[in-house]
Write an enzyme that holds these catalytic residues in place. Structure first.
Site, PDB file in Angstrom:
ATOM      1  N   ASP A 108       0.812  -1.009  -0.161  1.00 49.39           N
ATOM      2  CA  ASP A 108       0.065   0.013  -0.136  1.00 49.39           C
ATOM      3  C   ASP A 108       0.820   1.168   0.001  1.00 49.39           C
ATOM      4  O   ASP A 108       0.182   2.387  -0.417  1.00 49.39           O
ATOM      5  CB  ASP A 108      -0.940   0.085   1.075  1.00 49.39           C
ATOM      6  CG  ASP A 108      -0.402  -0.296   2.318  1.00 49.39           C
ATOM      7  OD1 ASP A 108       0.865   0.226   2.806  1.00 49.39           O
ATOM      8  OD2 ASP A 108      -0.893  -0.818   3.416  1.00 49.39           O
ATOM      9  N   HIS A 123       6.472  -7.801  -1.226  1.00 47.94           N
ATOM     10  CA  HIS A 123       5.343  -8.461  -2.031  1.00 47.94           C
ATOM     11  C   HIS A 123       4.908  -7.461  -3.076  1.00 47.94           C
ATOM     12  O   HIS A 123       3.896  -7.290  -3.622  1.00 47.94           O
ATOM     13  CB  HIS A 123       4.393  -9.006  -1.180  1.00 47.94           C
ATOM     14  CG  HIS A 123       4.468  -9.907  -0.228  1.00 47.94           C
ATOM     15  ND1 HIS A 123       3.784 -10.267   0.658  1.00 47.94           N
ATOM     16  CD2 HIS A 123       5.259 -10.818  -0.398  1.00 47.94           C
ATOM     17  CE1 HIS A 123       4.390 -11.465   1.386  1.00 47.94           C
ATOM     18  NE2 HIS A 123       5.072 -11.899   0.585  1.00 47.94           N
TER      19      HIS A 123
END
Ligand code: OAD
Length: 242
Positions: A108, A123
């Site tokens: 994010d 990730h």
């Protein structure tokens, strides 16, 4: 090890002496920003979809439009979110220890927006677009429903790591180096169900680092940690900095 909702004095003292802190974060650290944790992301429109079923190359091959809709929904959520006090606490902590290395499983970007530097995005990144035939090839973001790689014509996909895919070698190497050279290791807001991220604690423990888990709930690996702080990231980090 005992589960505690307050910070034990011995842990504060250890932090005082810490030279190199390695921090692994998961989606729980962004929960207070309104970004659902990964395994809680079955909300609203998406309540009938299992996030794990959406985050695979097979799901993308089967129904790329559905997968893109899911990731665009997540992008919009994150764009409208702001970093919370736990993200900021890690920025403060970085200024108080000689070295802090932050590894995040989150895609994010909220750590960076809070001011953390050199974040290892284990990730990937939610806002990156990459070629589905060559994950190293980053392409320009496009408004098309199903964007196409301008070099090879393959479908473009979100730049995140899906189940069954390898972690970028540079992210893996940097994270493992940090875990194997730290004297304290914190895992914050992760269920420790996804590898190889979950294995970083073991690497740190093997070099004698003090290991700490911060999570309001028990996790798959709680037993491995020397200290378990059973509180949210916002509360525990505020108390730790106090
Ligand atoms: P999970 O959804 O598996 O776990 C979130 C964890 O955060 C849970 O253990 C919660 O108890 C905890 N939590 C909830 N609120 C919290 C708060 N305010 N403070 C601290 N902890 C809180 O998410 P992750 O462990 O991040 O990867 O998931 C790891 C990976 O699984 C994700 O990066 C994603 C997924 O597969 C990929 O997509 C490759």
């Amino acid at each position: 090890m005992l589960r505690d909702s307050v910070i034990p004095g011995a842990l504060r003292e250890a932090l005082w002496d810490c030279r190199h802190l390695c921090v692994l974060t998961g989606s729980g650290i962004s929960a207070a920003s309104g970004v659902p944790t990964f395994r809680d992301a079955q909300t609203g429109l998406w309540k009938d979809f299992d996030p794990i079923q959406m985050a695979t190359p097979e799901a993308f091959a089967r129904d790329p439009e559905l997968v893109w809709r899911w990731y665009r929904w997540r992008r919009e959520l994150v764009v409208n979110a702001t970093p919370n006090s736990a993200h900021s606490a890690l920025v403060t902590l970085a200024s108080q220890v000689p070295k802090l290395c932050l590894v995040t499983q989150n895609v994010d970007g909220l750590h960076q927006r809070a001011g953390s530097e050199d974040v290892i995005e284990f990730h990937g990144n939610l806002f990156a677009d990459i070629c589905s035939d060559d994950r190293n090839h980053r392409v320009q973001n496009s408004q098309a429903d199903l964007p196409i790689c301008d070099t090879c014509g393959a479908l473009v996909r979100p730049g995140v790591v899906w189940f069954g895919e390898s972690i970028s070698p540079s992210a893996l190497e940097s994270a493992e180096f940090a875990a194997s050279h730290c004297d304290m290791f914190f895992a914050i807001g992760t269920s420790s169900q996804v590898w190889p991220a979950a294995g970083l604690c073991d690497i740190a423990a093997n070099v004698g680092a003090i290991t700490v888990e911060i999570n309001p709930d028990s996790t798959a690996l709680s037993e491995q940690y020397q200290y378990i702080i059973g509180a949210t990231a916002e509360v525990a980090l505020a108390e730790l900095l106090n």
